[in-house]
Write an enzyme that holds these catalytic residues in place. Sequence first.
Site, PDB file in Angstrom:
ATOM      1  N   HIS A  24      -0.737 -22.901   4.852  1.00 55.84           N
ATOM      2  CA  HIS A  24      -1.582 -22.207   5.822  1.00 55.84           C
ATOM      3  C   HIS A  24      -0.738 -21.371   6.781  1.00 55.84           C
ATOM      4  CE1 HIS A  24      -5.138 -21.508   8.274  1.00 55.84           C
ATOM      5  NE2 HIS A  24      -4.384 -21.766   9.334  1.00 55.84           N
ATOM      6  N   LYS A  56     -16.296 -28.305   5.073  1.00 57.44           N
ATOM      7  CA  LYS A  56     -16.000 -26.965   5.581  1.00 57.44           C
ATOM      8  C   LYS A  56     -15.059 -26.247   4.631  1.00 57.44           C
ATOM      9  CE  LYS A  56     -13.630 -23.806   8.139  1.00 57.44           C
ATOM     10  NZ  LYS A  56     -12.342 -23.148   7.833  1.00 57.44           N
ATOM     11  N   ASP A  91     -27.223 -14.856   2.044  1.00 61.65           N
ATOM     12  CA  ASP A  91     -27.312 -15.374   3.410  1.00 61.65           C
ATOM     13  C   ASP A  91     -26.436 -16.619   3.559  1.00 61.65           C
ATOM     14  OD1 ASP A  91     -28.019 -16.363   5.884  1.00 61.65           O
ATOM     15  OD2 ASP A  91     -30.170 -16.087   5.611  1.00 61.65           O
TER      16      ASP A  91
END
Length: 443
Positions: free
Chosen positions: A396, A283, A299
């Site tokens: 983060h 991911k 796409d």
Amino acid sequence: MTHKPVQGFSKLSKEQKIDIIVNEYLSGNQEFTNILKQYWNEDESLQKLHDEFSENTVSNFYMPYGIAPNFLIDGKLMALPMAVEESSVVAAASKAAKFWLERGGFRTEILGTTKLGHTHFIFHTCAAKLSDFFHRNLKQKLFEATDPITANMRRRGGGILDIELIDKTTELADYYQLKVSFDTKDSMGANFINTCLERIGSTLEVEIQASEEFSDEEKQSLQVVMNILSNLTPQCLVRAEVSCKIEELKDDSGMPPEVFAEKFGQAVAIAEAEPYRAATHNKGIMNGVDAVVIATGNDFRATEACVHAYASLGGRYSSLSHCTAEGGIFRFWLDLPVAVGVVGGLTGLHPLVKFSLELLGRPSAPELMSILAASGLAQNFAAVRSLVTTGIQKGHMKMHMMNILNQHGANAGEKEAVLKLFQDKTASHHEVIAALESLRGNS
């Protein structure tokens, strides 16, 4: 709450669609009407262009469009366009790009550009007889039938590369495929591939029915179920790689290079061995890939489907990236299956897509594959480096903090004060809110 069915919704004007949605689903709250309308483009022609990209459009959904500079890819210095809403993605990619800029940059290799499609059909016949018929007669007829469709693509050096008969009867009774390989050059080629496949499917039916080699019972059993491209393209593949002497891995984390190389390699090995980690690992790769895919009008859903299916081809979901630290050399690489285009679709319509492709130097489709792989590898390197050194949350949460402050209506002075308070440590969501409330109490 029971809602009334909407008749002829697609034929209504944008304002009428909004009125129905707000009155029927949102209790007539005009605040939602204003939210939708505030994202309309003032330029009516530009808004009309966006409206026609999809159906039943009532507004535009904006995403941040950022730039990740300092990507040295195959000797060419580039700035990558990234359309992504997740905090720290652009920053992490940029930091990794700068790190490898000073160590030779990213090197890529196109391992293949073949795309696939299939005619799926059911046929109750002898597999050997069908195979003989296919090779003696049918295959050539299929090429001839698609000649008018492929003529322009063949002039550009592409077209149908091969047609194979695949016997799948051991997996599903009477199930066969015509597996068709394509080279669509600089276009994604979905419409071209599907048009060819539909012609192949209809030709299959005609040729079987006209043949005297099959009985009436066999002919009646023939059923072409569907003709469709596959988003799994394991032969449309690019490799991106970085490497340097282990001693050159020293960075601001303070970890000795040898220790860093060992821990980094262990982290990648865990992603190779453990599907639960591999899912998050991959991911992270796709954070970098999808952001550029979207920015270039391609796409991302097809890209995601392909990547994750490819990661499972070995029978177990595994890491897309790999690492070695041998002979004093650190090597980190990624094999990315990705089918993209730089002509057709949105590439000539969406203004920001045109900007993105211009920013990238008008790449060919294979060059864009290389850029995507480098972006994914950079993002992966940044994430794994954080995990094995300072931890993922420090960087983060620093980026996410601004979202928290905005959610709670912090003004410019409050933002500056809270950011300064946590500049040298990791803050949780709760701690940020507590600091903001304390600041307001002191005020």
